[in-house]
Design an enzyme around this catalytic site. Structure first.
Site, short mmCIF file in Angstrom:
data_model
loop_
_atom_site.label_atom_id
_atom_site.label_comp_id
_atom_site.label_asym_id
_atom_site.label_seq_id
_atom_site.Cartn_x
_atom_site.Cartn_y
_atom_site.Cartn_z
N HIS A 121 1.18 -11.63 2.04
CA HIS A 121 0.13 -10.86 1.36
C HIS A 121 -0.57 -11.66 0.27
O HIS A 121 -1.80 -11.68 0.21
CB HIS A 121 0.71 -9.57 0.77
CG HIS A 121 -0.33 -8.53 0.49
ND1 HIS A 121 -0.06 -7.19 0.48
CD2 HIS A 121 -1.65 -8.63 0.21
CE1 HIS A 121 -1.16 -6.51 0.22
NE2 HIS A 121 -2.14 -7.37 0.04
N TYR B 101 0.82 -1.21 0.00
CA TYR B 101 0.00 0.00 0.00
C TYR B 101 0.85 1.27 0.00
O TYR B 101 0.34 2.36 -0.23
CB TYR B 101 -0.91 0.04 1.22
CG TYR B 101 -1.85 -1.13 1.36
CD1 TYR B 101 -2.11 -2.00 0.30
CD2 TYR B 101 -2.49 -1.38 2.58
CE1 TYR B 101 -2.96 -3.08 0.45
CE2 TYR B 101 -3.36 -2.44 2.72
CZ TYR B 101 -3.58 -3.30 1.68
OH TYR B 101 -4.43 -4.36 1.83
#
Length: 266
Positions: free
Chosen positions: A100, A42
Protein backbone atom coordinates in the site's frame (compact mmCIF):
# COMPACT_ATOMS: atom_id res chain seq x y z
CA UNK A 1 -1.49 -11.40 -18.08
CA UNK A 2 -0.33 -8.10 -19.53
CA UNK A 3 -0.96 -4.83 -17.76
CA UNK A 4 -3.55 -3.81 -20.34
CA UNK A 5 -5.90 -6.55 -19.11
CA UNK A 6 -6.77 -4.77 -15.85
CA UNK A 7 -10.43 -3.80 -16.42
CA UNK A 8 -11.22 -0.15 -17.00
CA UNK A 9 -12.55 1.62 -15.03
CA UNK A 10 -12.04 0.38 -11.52
CA UNK A 11 -14.33 1.17 -8.61
CA UNK A 12 -12.60 2.74 -5.62
CA UNK A 13 -13.92 2.01 -2.14
CA UNK A 14 -11.79 4.26 0.10
CA UNK A 15 -14.19 6.05 2.44
CA UNK A 16 -17.04 3.59 1.86
CA UNK A 17 -17.98 1.74 5.03
CA UNK A 18 -20.32 -1.00 6.24
CA UNK A 19 -23.61 -1.50 4.39
CA UNK A 20 -23.18 1.67 2.33
CA UNK A 21 -19.97 0.13 0.95
CA UNK A 22 -21.75 -3.12 0.14
CA UNK A 23 -24.52 -1.19 -1.63
CA UNK A 24 -22.08 0.97 -3.60
CA UNK A 25 -20.04 -2.01 -4.81
CA UNK A 26 -23.21 -3.88 -5.82
CA UNK A 27 -24.39 -0.83 -7.76
CA UNK A 28 -21.01 -0.60 -9.46
CA UNK A 29 -21.10 -4.25 -10.49
CA UNK A 30 -24.65 -3.75 -11.82
CA UNK A 31 -23.30 -0.79 -13.83
CA UNK A 32 -20.71 -3.07 -15.51
CA UNK A 33 -17.65 -2.22 -13.44
CA UNK A 34 -15.48 -5.33 -13.33
CA UNK A 35 -12.59 -4.06 -11.21
CA UNK A 36 -13.06 -3.41 -7.48
CA UNK A 37 -10.32 -1.86 -5.34
CA UNK A 38 -10.10 -2.10 -1.56
CA UNK A 39 -7.41 -2.23 1.14
CA UNK A 40 -6.76 -3.40 4.66
CA UNK A 41 -6.44 0.28 5.58
CA UNK A 42 -9.97 1.06 4.39
CA UNK A 43 -11.48 -1.33 6.95
CA UNK A 44 -14.15 -2.39 4.45
CA UNK A 45 -12.93 -5.69 3.01
CA UNK A 46 -15.75 -7.56 4.73
CA UNK A 47 -18.32 -5.17 3.21
CA UNK A 48 -16.77 -5.61 -0.23
CA UNK A 49 -16.91 -9.37 0.24
CA UNK A 50 -20.64 -9.16 1.02
CA UNK A 51 -21.19 -7.23 -2.19
CA UNK A 52 -19.36 -9.84 -4.22
CA UNK A 53 -21.41 -12.57 -2.58
CA UNK A 54 -24.71 -10.82 -3.24
CA UNK A 55 -24.01 -9.55 -6.75
CA UNK A 56 -25.37 -11.25 -9.84
CA UNK A 57 -21.85 -11.47 -11.26
CA UNK A 58 -19.54 -14.47 -11.22
CA UNK A 59 -16.49 -14.02 -9.00
CA UNK A 60 -14.28 -14.94 -11.96
CA UNK A 61 -15.62 -11.94 -13.88
CA UNK A 62 -14.49 -9.43 -11.24
CA UNK A 63 -10.90 -8.19 -10.96
CA UNK A 64 -10.48 -7.81 -7.20
CA UNK A 65 -7.58 -5.88 -5.67
CA UNK A 66 -6.58 -5.21 -2.09
CA UNK A 67 -3.54 -3.71 -0.38
CA UNK A 68 -1.40 -4.69 2.59
CA UNK A 69 -1.34 -2.07 5.35
CA UNK A 70 2.03 -0.36 5.89
CA UNK A 71 2.21 -1.78 9.43
CA UNK A 72 1.83 -5.31 8.01
CA UNK A 73 4.76 -5.20 5.60
CA UNK A 74 7.20 -7.30 7.59
CA UNK A 75 7.45 -10.63 5.78
CA UNK A 76 5.51 -12.82 8.23
CA UNK A 77 2.87 -10.10 8.61
CA UNK A 78 2.40 -9.92 4.83
CA UNK A 79 1.55 -13.64 4.84
CA UNK A 80 -0.70 -13.51 7.91
CA UNK A 81 -2.57 -10.34 7.00
CA UNK A 82 -3.15 -11.45 3.41
CA UNK A 83 -4.77 -14.64 4.68
CA UNK A 84 -6.95 -12.51 6.95
CA UNK A 85 -7.90 -10.27 4.00
CA UNK A 86 -8.98 -13.29 1.99
CA UNK A 87 -11.12 -14.43 4.91
CA UNK A 88 -12.79 -11.02 5.21
CA UNK A 89 -13.37 -10.85 1.45
CA UNK A 90 -14.72 -14.40 1.37
CA UNK A 91 -12.48 -15.44 -1.52
CA UNK A 92 -9.72 -17.97 -2.08
CA UNK A 93 -7.53 -15.43 -3.89
CA UNK A 94 -7.44 -11.84 -5.07
CA UNK A 95 -6.43 -10.80 -8.56
CA UNK A 96 -3.99 -8.14 -7.40
CA UNK A 97 -2.23 -7.58 -4.07
CA UNK A 98 -0.49 -4.26 -3.52
CA UNK A 99 2.14 -2.91 -1.19
CA UNK A 100 0.00 0.00 0.00
CA UNK A 101 2.74 2.49 0.94
CA UNK A 102 6.53 2.09 1.05
CA UNK A 103 6.54 3.31 4.66
CA UNK A 104 6.49 2.01 8.24
CA UNK A 105 7.39 -1.72 8.13
CA UNK A 106 8.34 -1.65 4.43
CA UNK A 107 11.78 -3.11 3.79
CA UNK A 108 12.16 -4.11 0.13
CA UNK A 109 14.53 -7.01 0.83
CA UNK A 110 12.15 -8.42 3.47
CA UNK A 111 8.73 -7.31 2.21
CA UNK A 112 8.88 -8.07 -1.50
CA UNK A 113 9.92 -11.76 -1.30
CA UNK A 114 6.86 -12.25 0.93
CA UNK A 115 4.68 -10.99 -1.92
CA UNK A 116 6.34 -13.56 -4.18
CA UNK A 117 5.48 -16.17 -1.54
CA UNK A 118 1.84 -15.06 -1.43
CA UNK A 119 1.67 -15.37 -5.21
CA UNK A 120 3.35 -18.79 -5.10
CA UNK A 121 0.69 -19.92 -2.62
CA UNK A 122 -2.02 -18.91 -5.08
CA UNK A 123 -3.48 -16.23 -2.82
CA UNK A 124 -3.00 -13.54 -5.44
CA UNK A 125 -2.72 -13.78 -9.20
CA UNK A 126 -0.59 -10.65 -9.48
CA UNK A 127 1.55 -8.28 -7.46
CA UNK A 128 1.42 -4.49 -7.46
CA UNK A 129 2.75 -1.51 -5.56
CA UNK A 130 1.21 1.80 -4.56
CA UNK A 131 2.67 5.28 -4.12
CA UNK A 132 6.00 4.22 -5.62
CA UNK A 133 8.34 6.63 -7.39
CA UNK A 134 10.35 5.63 -10.45
CA UNK A 135 13.34 4.90 -8.19
CA UNK A 136 11.29 2.69 -5.88
CA UNK A 137 9.78 0.88 -8.87
CA UNK A 138 13.22 0.15 -10.27
CA UNK A 139 14.37 -1.21 -6.92
CA UNK A 140 11.27 -3.39 -6.53
CA UNK A 141 11.64 -4.80 -10.05
CA UNK A 142 15.18 -5.92 -9.18
CA UNK A 143 14.04 -7.77 -6.06
CA UNK A 144 10.67 -9.26 -7.02
CA UNK A 145 10.46 -12.44 -9.03
CA UNK A 146 6.83 -11.62 -9.84
CA UNK A 147 6.20 -8.94 -12.46
CA UNK A 148 4.76 -5.70 -11.11
CA UNK A 149 1.51 -5.21 -13.01
CA UNK A 150 0.36 -1.95 -11.42
CA UNK A 151 1.48 1.08 -9.44
CA UNK A 152 -1.43 2.90 -7.80
CA UNK A 153 -0.78 6.62 -7.32
CA UNK A 154 -2.58 9.94 -6.94
CA UNK A 155 -3.34 11.16 -10.44
CA UNK A 156 -5.68 13.86 -11.76
CA UNK A 157 -5.57 16.86 -14.13
CA UNK A 158 -3.65 18.95 -11.59
CA UNK A 159 -1.15 16.13 -10.91
CA UNK A 160 -0.49 14.29 -14.16
CA UNK A 161 2.79 12.50 -13.32
CA UNK A 162 3.82 12.15 -16.97
CA UNK A 163 7.33 10.84 -16.26
CA UNK A 164 6.04 8.14 -13.90
CA UNK A 165 3.25 7.11 -16.28
CA UNK A 166 5.69 6.95 -19.21
CA UNK A 167 8.25 4.91 -17.27
CA UNK A 168 5.58 2.51 -16.06
CA UNK A 169 4.10 2.07 -19.52
CA UNK A 170 7.56 1.26 -20.86
CA UNK A 171 7.84 -1.56 -18.31
CA UNK A 172 4.32 -2.94 -18.83
CA UNK A 173 3.17 -1.54 -15.48
CA UNK A 174 -0.32 -0.14 -15.37
CA UNK A 175 -0.75 3.18 -13.53
CA UNK A 176 -3.90 2.93 -11.41
CA UNK A 177 -5.14 6.44 -10.59
CA UNK A 178 -6.66 7.19 -7.22
CA UNK A 179 -8.26 10.61 -6.55
CA UNK A 180 -8.82 10.76 -10.34
CA UNK A 181 -11.24 13.68 -10.02
CA UNK A 182 -9.22 15.39 -7.26
CA UNK A 183 -11.98 14.70 -4.71
CA UNK A 184 -14.40 16.65 -6.87
CA UNK A 185 -12.16 19.70 -7.29
CA UNK A 186 -12.15 19.23 -11.09
CA UNK A 187 -15.68 20.66 -11.17
CA UNK A 188 -14.21 24.12 -10.48
CA UNK A 189 -11.78 24.05 -13.42
CA UNK A 190 -13.00 26.39 -16.16
CA UNK A 191 -11.26 24.38 -18.89
CA UNK A 192 -13.13 21.23 -17.91
CA UNK A 193 -16.39 23.15 -17.64
CA UNK A 194 -15.99 24.44 -21.20
CA UNK A 195 -15.08 21.02 -22.61
CA UNK A 196 -17.95 19.43 -20.69
CA UNK A 197 -20.44 21.87 -22.25
CA UNK A 198 -19.24 20.86 -25.71
CA UNK A 199 -19.90 17.18 -24.94
CA UNK A 200 -23.14 17.59 -22.97
CA UNK A 201 -21.26 16.08 -20.05
CA UNK A 202 -20.01 17.08 -16.61
CA UNK A 203 -16.49 18.23 -15.70
CA UNK A 204 -16.10 15.01 -13.70
CA UNK A 205 -16.94 12.95 -16.77
CA UNK A 206 -14.45 14.94 -18.87
CA UNK A 207 -11.71 14.37 -16.29
CA UNK A 208 -12.43 10.65 -16.33
CA UNK A 209 -12.54 10.57 -20.13
CA UNK A 210 -9.09 12.16 -20.10
CA UNK A 211 -7.85 9.36 -17.83
CA UNK A 212 -9.51 6.68 -19.96
CA UNK A 213 -7.70 8.01 -23.02
CA UNK A 214 -4.23 7.93 -21.43
CA UNK A 215 -2.36 4.83 -22.50
CA UNK A 216 -1.50 2.71 -19.49
CA UNK A 217 -3.80 4.48 -16.99
CA UNK A 218 -6.78 2.98 -15.12
CA UNK A 219 -8.71 5.40 -12.87
CA UNK A 220 -10.60 4.04 -9.88
CA UNK A 221 -13.22 6.71 -9.11
CA UNK A 222 -15.35 6.38 -6.03
CA UNK A 223 -19.03 7.08 -6.34
CA UNK A 224 -22.51 6.64 -4.98
CA UNK A 225 -26.00 6.75 -6.44
CA UNK A 226 -26.24 7.92 -10.04
CA UNK A 227 -22.63 9.10 -10.03
CA UNK A 228 -21.58 5.45 -10.34
CA UNK A 229 -23.23 5.11 -13.75
CA UNK A 230 -22.20 8.62 -14.82
CA UNK A 231 -18.55 7.83 -14.12
CA UNK A 232 -18.75 4.63 -16.16
CA UNK A 233 -20.53 6.44 -19.01
CA UNK A 234 -17.51 8.72 -19.40
CA UNK A 235 -15.93 5.85 -21.34
CA UNK A 236 -18.10 6.96 -24.27
CA UNK A 237 -16.69 10.50 -24.39
CA UNK A 238 -14.15 10.98 -27.19
CA UNK A 239 -11.94 13.98 -26.49
CA UNK A 240 -10.18 15.70 -29.37
CA UNK A 241 -6.42 16.18 -29.45
CA UNK A 242 -6.99 19.90 -28.86
CA UNK A 243 -9.15 19.20 -25.81
CA UNK A 244 -6.60 16.78 -24.42
CA UNK A 245 -3.87 19.39 -24.92
CA UNK A 246 -5.93 21.93 -22.98
CA UNK A 247 -6.28 19.46 -20.10
CA UNK A 248 -2.55 18.65 -20.23
CA UNK A 249 -1.88 22.35 -19.66
CA UNK A 250 -3.69 22.17 -16.30
CA UNK A 251 -0.88 20.19 -14.65
CA UNK A 252 0.49 22.01 -11.60
CA UNK A 253 1.96 19.13 -9.62
CA UNK A 254 -0.67 19.76 -6.95
CA UNK A 255 -0.98 16.91 -4.46
CA UNK A 256 -4.05 16.36 -2.33
CA UNK A 257 -2.27 13.83 -0.12
CA UNK A 258 0.90 14.58 1.81
CA UNK A 259 3.15 11.53 1.38
CA UNK A 260 4.50 12.03 4.91
CA UNK A 261 1.04 11.66 6.44
CA UNK A 262 -0.96 9.85 3.81
CA UNK A 263 -0.45 6.32 5.07
CA UNK A 264 -2.43 7.16 8.15
CA UNK A 265 -5.02 9.51 6.68
CA UNK A 266 -6.26 7.91 3.46
Amino acid sequence: MTATEIPQPGFGTSGHEDESCTDAVRRALDADYRHVDTAQMYDNERAVGRALDRAHVDREAVFLATKVHPSNLAAEDVIESTEESLDRLGVDAVDLLYVHWPTDAYDPEDTLPAFDEVRDRGWTRHVGVSNFTIELLEEAMEILESPIVANQVELHPRLQQDDLVSFSRGHDVRTVAYCPIARGDVTALETLQEIAAAHDATPVQVALAWHYGRDGVVPIPKGSGEHIRENHAALEIDLSDEERARIAALDRGDRLIDPDEAAWNR
